[in-house]
Scaffold this active site. Sequence first.
Site, PDB file in Angstrom:
ATOM      1  N   HIS A 342      -6.429  14.875 -49.755  1.00 18.73           N
ATOM      2  CA  HIS A 342      -6.974  13.540 -49.517  1.00 18.73           C
ATOM      3  C   HIS A 342      -5.939  12.693 -48.762  1.00 18.73           C
ATOM      4  O   HIS A 342      -4.799  12.552 -49.197  1.00 18.73           O
ATOM      5  CB  HIS A 342      -7.380  12.864 -50.821  1.00 18.73           C
ATOM      6  N   ALA A 343      -6.370  12.125 -47.648  1.00 18.18           N
ATOM      7  CA  ALA A 343      -5.433  11.439 -46.757  1.00 18.18           C
ATOM      8  C   ALA A 343      -4.743  10.264 -47.436  1.00 18.18           C
ATOM      9  O   ALA A 343      -5.364   9.514 -48.180  1.00 18.18           O
ATOM     10  CB  ALA A 343      -6.195  10.941 -45.527  1.00 18.18           C
ATOM     11  N   HIS A 372      -6.689   4.831 -39.679  1.00 24.40           N
ATOM     12  CA  HIS A 372      -6.698   4.192 -40.999  1.00 24.40           C
ATOM     13  C   HIS A 372      -5.329   4.342 -41.671  1.00 24.40           C
ATOM     14  O   HIS A 372      -4.739   3.368 -42.140  1.00 24.40           O
ATOM     15  CB  HIS A 372      -7.800   4.827 -41.861  1.00 24.40           C
ATOM     16  N   GLU A 373      -4.824   5.567 -41.686  1.00 23.32           N
ATOM     17  CA  GLU A 373      -3.550   5.821 -42.366  1.00 23.32           C
ATOM     18  C   GLU A 373      -2.395   5.119 -41.666  1.00 23.32           C
ATOM     19  O   GLU A 373      -1.518   4.544 -42.311  1.00 23.32           O
ATOM     20  CB  GLU A 373      -3.283   7.332 -42.467  1.00 23.32           C
ATOM     21  N   HIS A 376      -1.911   1.610 -42.647  1.00 25.74           N
ATOM     22  CA  HIS A 376      -1.097   1.427 -43.863  1.00 25.74           C
ATOM     23  C   HIS A 376       0.394   1.427 -43.507  1.00 25.74           C
ATOM     24  O   HIS A 376       1.155   0.580 -43.959  1.00 25.74           O
ATOM     25  CB  HIS A 376      -1.337   2.589 -44.838  1.00 25.74           C
ATOM     26  N   GLU A 400      -6.461  -1.574 -46.765  1.00 23.85           N
ATOM     27  CA  GLU A 400      -7.435  -0.562 -46.351  1.00 23.85           C
ATOM     28  C   GLU A 400      -8.145  -0.949 -45.057  1.00 23.85           C
ATOM     29  O   GLU A 400      -8.814  -0.108 -44.446  1.00 23.85           O
ATOM     30  CB  GLU A 400      -8.466  -0.332 -47.465  1.00 23.85           C
ATOM     31  N   HIS A 500     -10.646   9.364 -56.066  1.00 23.32           N
ATOM     32  CA  HIS A 500     -10.016   8.160 -56.615  1.00 23.32           C
ATOM     33  C   HIS A 500     -10.174   8.024 -58.120  1.00 23.32           C
ATOM     34  O   HIS A 500      -9.484   7.212 -58.734  1.00 23.32           O
ATOM     35  CB  HIS A 500     -10.566   6.921 -55.899  1.00 23.32           C
ATOM     36  N   TYR A 510     -11.933  -0.729 -50.933  1.00 23.40           N
ATOM     37  CA  TYR A 510     -12.613  -0.176 -49.758  1.00 23.40           C
ATOM     38  C   TYR A 510     -13.870  -0.974 -49.418  1.00 23.40           C
ATOM     39  O   TYR A 510     -14.240  -1.107 -48.266  1.00 23.40           O
ATOM     40  CB  TYR A 510     -12.959   1.303 -49.963  1.00 23.40           C
TER      41      TYR A 510
END
Length: 601
Positions: A342-343, A372-373, A376, A400, A500, A510
């Site tokens: 999971h990323a 997305h990552e 962060h 997020e 999660h 999210y």
Amino acid sequence: MQLKRRISAMLISAALGVNAVAHAEQTLTAQDAKNFVDNAQQEIEKLQYPAAQAAWVYSTYINQDSAAVAAYLEERLMSRAAEIAKESAKFNDVEVDADTRRKLDLMRYGLTMPAPADAKASERLSAIGAELQGMYGSGKYCRSEDECFRLTNMSNMMANERDHELLLEIWKGWRDVAPPMKSLYTEQVKIANSGAKELGFDDVSQIWRGGYDMPADDFANELDRLWGQVKPLYNALHCHVRAELGEQYGTDVVPQDKPIPAHLLGNMWAQSWGNIYDIVKPEEKLDVIDVTKALETHGYDEIKMVKQAESFFSSLGFAPLPETFWERSQFKQPADRDVVCHASAWDLDDKDDLRIKMCIQKTGEEFGVIHHELGHNYYQRAYKDQPLLYRGSANDGFHEAIGDTIALSITPKYLKQIGLTDTIPDESNDVGMLLKMALDKIAFVPFGLLVDQWRWRVFSGEITPENYNTAWWELREKYQGVMAPVARPSDAFDPGAKYHVPGNTPYTRYFLAHILQFQFHRELCKIAGDKGPIHRCSIYGSEKAGKALNEMLEMGKSKPWQEALATLTGKEQMDATAIMDYFAPLKTWLDKQNQNRQCGW
Ligand code: X8Z
Ligand code: ZN
């Protein structure tokens, strides 16, 4: 004037068996509070780094030893953090400046699974956390003794296969990882609730709902309000998708007056539906760029995809990622060992040790996840000079939303700029692109909401272990209009099959991110001077937009999120009207498609 709180020396000395009268009364001052916060931050910082390193090793190399080390260091960190949070209560009645008060509050609300004082219980809590992570990360479905599938595999099948019996097999198969998690999860809830009680909360849900710079009930109302804004669009999308799925699979498989069976939506959790665009797309032939194909045609491998995403951030004026990012990140799934695929994005030292951990698939969808990552990572870097307690997201939805905001700029115009396409389809094709986007983003919204509606009630005891699974599906039906494709066995624990839940990551973030990203995008497009419709806007290359974004990111958690939001957008309220603006042409189109259909479930 300074309010002073007196700790009666009596209690302490009584415990020590000393004559209380011999002790002078101790007076706590605002300076004491400041010192307490400073010392706490220093202490936690020291415990955090080795815990993060161990967690990295565990996630990228799952075995019993890495699990034990990760759990051990996590326990040391979490038990000390809980002690400090409890101790901070001694300043409740001391008059301190706003900054110190905010930090004291953040100490209490920062604990997602608060460790109780009892050492055995605290150790157990960390061990369970590690074990659940490992169960998910190493989960497999074996069709026979020598044919097993990993989640990455099965996710690809859910996306691409169109045989509903095969889809059902895979859908059920993955969920077999979860029943053994149920008793561990139940125990985790119990222990964490006792930790929450020691901190003065009724249960963990109060912490999860309470960390939003507003009273918990007001926040819950905010969620309802935002969902109310998106719901008409969601309902229209649901109606169209169900009708098209009925055409594809037959109305006996997809009844037209019931929720949609969860295995047909192109995703293991039916949380985003972009992978079934081919089934639900408009009849007229529209030119919609297939990013997966474009990546393949242009020879993109995993690293090139990440480099391309980095260059977007560079075009906004952000410094390139450090060399260590490229050396230490996990981009590909190792063939020979279990990892948590999971990323996620990591900042191991709050300086520059940024990494991502993914099992990148060479698809348009994953190209989005990479952005997305990285969002962060750039956020982490932007607030790294804040004090420890402020190194975080304004509210957890912001973290997020950042990378997703950037990914909204992956428009045809941008794809042409970077050579992934030769032509930009004209506006008559937009409905296709918007439908694809809505399948990913609008379909997600109710899912983003319901996961924690379930967990909040689990923590509060309103949903008991016997009802874990039925309550889960009630919420899935209520919010998403999605149902279990077959009756679920009595030991099923379907929430456990979603990362999660065993990973213990709050999920409302999210939902918020899906609202915020459109709000951010609309604003950044304005700043970048884009005059067209926002679904065609890309902020690529706009240092002005980058600067405005960075100003918000740098604040970290130092101010209430409303202030951070206003820094960028001028408004203090989250607001889904940007979603309505973005999808306006699609809503008109959907309403037309649905004219003679019976919508709803
Ligand atoms: O978990 C994630 C990210 C990592 S923070 C990949 N997301 C949620 C999910 O996959 O369920 C992004 C969207 C929702
Ligand atoms: Zn994320």
